[in-house]
Design a protein around this motif. Structure first.
Motif, PDB file in Angstrom:
ATOM      1  N   GLU A 168     -70.799  37.529 -31.791  1.00  0.00           N
ATOM      2  CA  GLU A 168     -71.483  36.933 -30.652  1.00  0.00           C
ATOM      3  C   GLU A 168     -70.495  35.468 -30.751  1.00  0.00           C
ATOM      4  N   GLU A 169     -69.806  34.978 -31.763  1.00  0.00           N
ATOM      5  CA  GLU A 169     -69.201  33.925 -31.612  1.00  0.00           C
ATOM      6  C   GLU A 169     -67.805  33.855 -30.889  1.00  0.00           C
ATOM      7  N   PHE A 170     -67.342  35.109 -31.002  1.00  0.00           N
ATOM      8  CA  PHE A 170     -66.206  35.365 -29.986  1.00  0.00           C
ATOM      9  C   PHE A 170     -66.494  35.228 -28.558  1.00  0.00           C
ATOM     10  N   ALA A 171     -67.446  35.674 -28.163  1.00  0.00           N
ATOM     11  CA  ALA A 171     -67.683  35.607 -26.759  1.00  0.00           C
ATOM     12  C   ALA A 171     -67.969  34.115 -26.190  1.00  0.00           C
ATOM     13  N   ILE A 172     -67.967  33.142 -27.160  1.00  0.00           N
ATOM     14  CA  ILE A 172     -68.095  31.686 -26.807  1.00  0.00           C
ATOM     15  C   ILE A 172     -66.706  31.276 -26.320  1.00  0.00           C
ATOM     16  N   PHE A 173     -65.692  31.703 -26.782  1.00  0.00           N
ATOM     17  CA  PHE A 173     -64.411  31.409 -26.208  1.00  0.00           C
ATOM     18  C   PHE A 173     -64.168  31.976 -24.865  1.00  0.00           C
ATOM     19  N   ALA A 174     -64.885  33.150 -24.185  1.00  0.00           N
ATOM     20  CA  ALA A 174     -64.529  33.883 -23.258  1.00  0.00           C
ATOM     21  C   ALA A 174     -64.257  33.032 -22.148  1.00  0.00           C
ATOM     22  N   ASP A 175     -65.026  32.126 -21.893  1.00  0.00           N
ATOM     23  CA  ASP A 175     -64.707  31.138 -20.578  1.00  0.00           C
ATOM     24  C   ASP A 175     -63.617  30.365 -20.785  1.00  0.00           C
ATOM     25  N   ILE A 176     -63.148  30.112 -21.841  1.00  0.00           N
ATOM     26  CA  ILE A 176     -61.924  29.314 -21.883  1.00  0.00           C
ATOM     27  C   ILE A 176     -60.665  30.368 -21.519  1.00  0.00           C
ATOM     28  N   LEU A 177     -60.802  31.321 -22.252  1.00  0.00           N
ATOM     29  CA  LEU A 177     -59.798  32.526 -22.115  1.00  0.00           C
ATOM     30  C   LEU A 177     -59.564  33.156 -20.544  1.00  0.00           C
ATOM     31  N   VAL A 178     -60.828  33.044 -20.090  1.00  0.00           N
ATOM     32  CA  VAL A 178     -60.572  33.727 -18.650  1.00  0.00           C
ATOM     33  C   VAL A 178     -60.121  32.559 -17.734  1.00  0.00           C
ATOM     34  N   ASN A 179     -60.353  31.371 -17.977  1.00  0.00           N
ATOM     35  CA  ASN A 179     -59.923  30.253 -17.291  1.00  0.00           C
ATOM     36  C   ASN A 179     -58.176  30.346 -17.365  1.00  0.00           C
ATOM     37  N   THR A 180     -58.029  30.500 -18.771  1.00  0.00           N
ATOM     38  CA  THR A 180     -56.460  30.735 -19.017  1.00  0.00           C
ATOM     39  C   THR A 180     -55.862  31.877 -18.154  1.00  0.00           C
ATOM     40  N   ILE A 181     -56.402  32.785 -18.303  1.00  0.00           N
ATOM     41  CA  ILE A 181     -55.960  34.143 -17.310  1.00  0.00           C
ATOM     42  C   ILE A 181     -55.881  33.795 -15.914  1.00  0.00           C
ATOM     43  N   ARG A 182     -57.120  33.239 -15.492  1.00  0.00           N
ATOM     44  CA  ARG A 182     -57.004  32.866 -14.023  1.00  0.00           C
ATOM     45  C   ARG A 182     -55.833  31.900 -13.707  1.00  0.00           C
ATOM     46  N   ASN A 183     -55.409  30.943 -14.536  1.00  0.00           N
ATOM     47  CA  ASN A 183     -54.298  30.190 -14.035  1.00  0.00           C
ATOM     48  C   ASN A 183     -53.058  30.814 -14.433  1.00  0.00           C
ATOM     49  N   GLU A 184     -52.874  31.935 -15.239  1.00  0.00           N
ATOM     50  CA  GLU A 184     -51.797  32.600 -15.063  1.00  0.00           C
ATOM     51  C   GLU A 184     -51.672  33.499 -14.056  1.00  0.00           C
ATOM     52  N   ILE A 185     -52.313  34.030 -13.507  1.00  0.00           N
ATOM     53  CA  ILE A 185     -52.582  34.956 -12.188  1.00  0.00           C
ATOM     54  C   ILE A 185     -52.370  33.978 -11.105  1.00  0.00           C
ATOM     55  N   ALA A 186     -52.758  32.911 -10.958  1.00  0.00           N
ATOM     56  CA  ALA A 186     -52.538  31.799 -10.018  1.00  0.00           C
ATOM     57  C   ALA A 186     -51.120  31.508  -9.897  1.00  0.00           C
ATOM     58  N   ASN A 187     -50.639  31.470 -11.315  1.00  0.00           N
ATOM     59  CA  ASN A 187     -49.318  30.885 -11.232  1.00  0.00           C
ATOM     60  C   ASN A 187     -48.418  31.867 -10.613  1.00  0.00           C
ATOM     61  N   SER A 188     -48.568  33.293 -10.878  1.00  0.00           N
ATOM     62  CA  SER A 188     -47.861  34.490 -10.582  1.00  0.00           C
ATOM     63  C   SER A 188     -48.143  34.657  -8.999  1.00  0.00           C
ATOM     64  N   SER A 189     -49.457  34.362  -8.567  1.00  0.00           N
ATOM     65  CA  SER A 189     -49.576  34.767  -7.273  1.00  0.00           C
ATOM     66  C   SER A 189     -48.946  33.627  -6.264  1.00  0.00           C
ATOM     67  N   GLU A 190     -48.747  32.439  -6.789  1.00  0.00           N
ATOM     68  CA  GLU A 190     -47.956  31.440  -5.893  1.00  0.00           C
ATOM     69  C   GLU A 190     -46.647  31.854  -5.856  1.00  0.00           C
ATOM     70  N   LYS A 191     -45.936  32.556  -6.823  1.00  0.00           N
ATOM     71  CA  LYS A 191     -44.575  32.758  -6.897  1.00  0.00           C
ATOM     72  C   LYS A 191     -44.246  33.912  -6.322  1.00  0.00           C
ATOM     73  N   ALA A 192     -45.295  35.098  -6.191  1.00  0.00           N
ATOM     74  CA  ALA A 192     -45.080  36.387  -5.844  1.00  0.00           C
ATOM     75  C   ALA A 192     -45.381  36.459  -4.182  1.00  0.00           C
ATOM     76  N   TYR A 193     -46.341  35.701  -3.581  1.00  0.00           N
ATOM     77  CA  TYR A 193     -46.748  35.770  -2.270  1.00  0.00           C
ATOM     78  C   TYR A 193     -46.852  34.287  -1.727  1.00  0.00           C
ATOM     79  N   THR A 194     -46.998  34.491  -0.306  1.00  0.00           N
ATOM     80  CA  THR A 194     -46.959  33.168   0.480  1.00  0.00           C
ATOM     81  C   THR A 194     -48.620  33.040   0.868  1.00  0.00           C
ATOM     82  N   SER A 195     -49.201  34.127   0.820  1.00  0.00           N
ATOM     83  CA  SER A 195     -50.575  34.012   1.167  1.00  0.00           C
ATOM     84  C   SER A 195     -51.449  35.314   0.686  1.00  0.00           C
TER      85      SER A 195
END
Length: 261
Positions: A168-195
């Motif tokens: 269960e302790e590992f699940a506590i870091f989930a929000d932080i890691l998911v946010n990291t993933i979102r930002n990685e995907i967001a960075n890639s999306s900005e560069k791969a697409y216009t919209s």
């Protein structure tokens, strides 16, 4: 603090932690650590009393785990640093720790969640074959591999589904890691697409709430017009095709998961 009082407080700490009273655990820890310092055991030596070393290690481990449940990253890092010399003497300290591998893996997961990849690999190098053999340590190692591959869908599943998380302790870091993933995907999306259509972005970024998605869009400085997100104009990545493939794979997985749910 007398030896009898120290023993009583140590037992009270263990009971409070077992009862998941983390606020009480946090209140008890400073006095116990002060006593450990006075006993010259907070920094362990090979010549130290093994039973006292075990008590000190157990107190510090409870402190590290308590800090996770209280979302205190600074204290967690401090406790891990204090535990390192105890783990270096693990052959001398009996009984052996049942939390050592878990805490080491949690430290790796914390580094991964905060995108400190260099330190992650530095600490991983000291673990030899445990990266494949230990269920706890294997978890952040596999997550890091998926992140490097761009398999964000696999990381999201492994951090948000209880059956995939080793404790269960590992699940506590989930929000932080998911946010990291979102930002990685967001960075890639900005560069791969216009919209992108809003509906696609919701799946792509693993949001279940429209309001959370709109908050994220506002934070990123994206523009929304007629249910479509428009990204700031930037130079396209040379590997734009690969980025698009990652995004399409992630979108496909998210759609499948939504259908299952």
């Amino acid at each position: 603090m007398s030896q009898q009082s120290f023993d009583t407080r140590a037992k009270e700490l263990a009971s409070a932690f077992a009862a998941k009273d983390y606020e009480r655990s946090a209140q008890l820890l400073p006095a116990l650590k002060t006593t450990l310092s006075q006993l010259n055991i907070l920094v362990p030596l090979p010549s130290s009393d093994p039973s006292l070393l075990a008590t000190a290690r157990d107190i510090l481990e409870i402190g590290a785990l308590t800090s996770i449940f209280l979302s205190d990253d600074v204290q967690f890092s401090r406790y891990i640093s204090q535990l390192s010399p105890f783990y270096a003497l693990k052959d001398k300290i009996q009984p052996r720790s049942v939390n050592e591998k878990k805490l080491i893996a949690l430290r790796l997961l914390f580094l991964l969640s905060t995108n400190d990849i260099a330190q992650f690999h530095t600490e991983l190098e000291t673990l030899e074959d445990e990266a494949d053999s230990d269920v706890y340590i294997k978890y952040p190692v596999v997550l890091e591999r998926w992140l490097m591959e761009g398999s964000y869908d696999k990381v999201w599943k492994a951090t948000t589904q209880k059956s995939e998380v080793p404790a269960e302790e590992f699940a506590i870091f989930a929000d932080i890691l998911v946010n990291t993933i979102r930002n990685e995907i967001a960075n890639s999306s900005e560069k791969a697409y216009t919209s992108l259509p809003l509906s696609n972005a919701k799946h792509l970024l693993f949001f279940t709430s429209d309001d959370d998605l709109l908050d994220f869009i506002h934070e990123r400085g994206w523009e929304v017009r007629v249910n479509r997100i428009y990204f700031p104009k930037e130079e396209t990545l040379e590997n734009g095709i690969a980025v698009e493939r990652i995004i399409e794979n992630t979108l496909g997985y998210a759609r499948e998961l939504e259908t299952i749910v």
